[in-house]
Design a protein around this motif. Structure first.
Motif: not given
Length: 389
Positions: A77, A173, A175-177, A208, A210, A223, A236, A238
């Motif tokens: 990240l 970022p 992607n989601t974390f 993270q 995915y 993750i 989370r 997004e």
């Protein structure tokens, strides 16, 4: 001579009646990797199969990761922690016992047997800010910021060590974390039948995400390679690359009631994200688009919702307060550490360090966008009062 001719003719006729010899069958083409003679491609992720090498072995594994959403190389990240000093408490706090306490005009009167004067409580959440602690004849007294004295019936409030703080971002970022909400061990596959990996995660660990997948009636979050957690254990975020529908601003504060997260965008770029605690049923934090209309470095908050006043609260020096919807505010909370879970009476509780950072960043007039992607939070205005901490 004639006999030899007839014999030769019979041989020719018999030969013509025999079936023609079959050609030898061609060897079957091998499928998959030949035994020898082929070259493996250098380790990498290949979109199309190369003509001069075989993308097998490590390359095939990377391809399988890409199909699940995990890139190669795995990118960290673009995040870092805010300054630790932001988390320092700006006041000394004391928790008063639920039975309440009297506030006296002098130390002498506090040390006497007097039972009169201004009273705090009784109530479930009673906190004061003090400047000085005095001991007389083995008895403890506190001099408050408001100029009064109380007896030491209660406990001083310590700072959480380490304090929870969100994340600052140098870029948005890809992607989601999110943050792990409780101690949990990951599984090799989604679902309760999946074997454990032996790798544990703790509250406030950052991961993270995915991909998500449903198994056994619940959602699971991928993750890492062959690592899954129940999605409910991860709050989370997004990241957005543009403002939400219906919001014209390029600078805004966003509160996700379902995930219990807060994100800050500046010029449509994510600059900060953290966990929060919003309102519990029936004291929800109201969804909608609001603006910060008043900012105060500290605020005293008190009130009750029940007719018998059993839920009375009194909170002195609530730090870094930003009002955005009637009495609902973004502010620091020194009385709990339950970020990631609904806790308040409508306000958006933040850690001391996070509220301090946001207070420094924000301006009156900044947009506050509150929403619930699950649709569980009511939107009927008739269900909402003024709000509280």
């Amino acid at each position: 001579m004639r006999r030899i001719f007839l014999l030769s003719l019979e041989i020719i006729l018999l030969t013509s009646l025999l079936p023609a010899p079959q050609a030898a069958a061609a060897p079957a083409l091998q499928s998959g990797e030949p035994d020898s003679g082929s070259v493996l491609c250098p380790t990498g992720l290949y979109i199309d199969a190369p003509d001069d090498c075989l993308p097998l072995g490590p390359s095939a594994y990377l391809a399988s990761l890409a199909q699940t959403g995990i890139p190669w190389p795995i990118r960290p990240l673009p995040a870092y922690k805010p300054e630790r000093a932001l988390a320092n408490y700006p006041y000394n706090y004391f928790k008063v016992e639920d039975t309440g306490t009297y506030v006296f005009p002098s130390l002498t009167s506090a040390a006497s047997d007097a039972t009169s004067g201004w009273r705090i409580g009784p109530g479930q959440t009673l906190y004061v800010a003090y400047q000085e602690r005095v001991e007389i004849d083995s008895r403890i007294f506190y001099y408050l910021d408001n100029g009064g004295w109380i007896r030491g019936d209660g406990a001083r409030v310590g700072q959480y060590d380490p304090p929870f703080q969100g994340l600052l971002f140098s870029s948005t970022p890809r992607n989601t974390f999110g943050w792990v909400l409780q101690q949990v061990e990951s599984r090799l596959t989604p679902g309760y039948a999946g074997a454990y990996t032996g790798r544990g995660y703790y509250r406030f660990n950052v991961v993270q995400v995915y991909a998500t997948q449903s198994a056994d009636g619940v959602d699971w979050a991928l993750i890492g390679p062959d690592e899954w957690l129940e999605a409910r254990h991860v709050a989370r975020v997004e990241p957005r690359t543009s403002s939400p529908e219906g919001l014209a601003a390029t600078r805004w504060i966003e509160i996700n009631l379902f995930e219990q997260t807060l994100t800050v965008y500046d010029n449509n770029r994510l600059v900060f994200a953290t966990l929060v605690s919003t309102g519990t049923d029936p004291y929800w934090t109201r969804p909608g688009i609001f603006s910060i209309y008043q900012m105060k470095p500290a605020e005293t908050m008190s009130g009750t919702f029940e007719a018998d006043r059993s839920d009375y609260y009194y909170l002195e020096a609530v730090p870094w307060t930003m009002y955005f919807d009637d009495k609902r505010a973004l502010h620091g909370a020194y009385w709990h550490n339950k970020y990631g879970y609904e806790t308040s009476h409508g306000c958006v509780n933040m850690s001391m360090g996070d509220s301090h950072w946001l207070y420094n960043w924000a301006h009156e007039g900044d947009v506050v966008y509150v929403y619930d992607p699950s649709g569980r939070t009511p939107t009927d205005p008739a269900l909402y009062g003024a709000g509280a901490p």
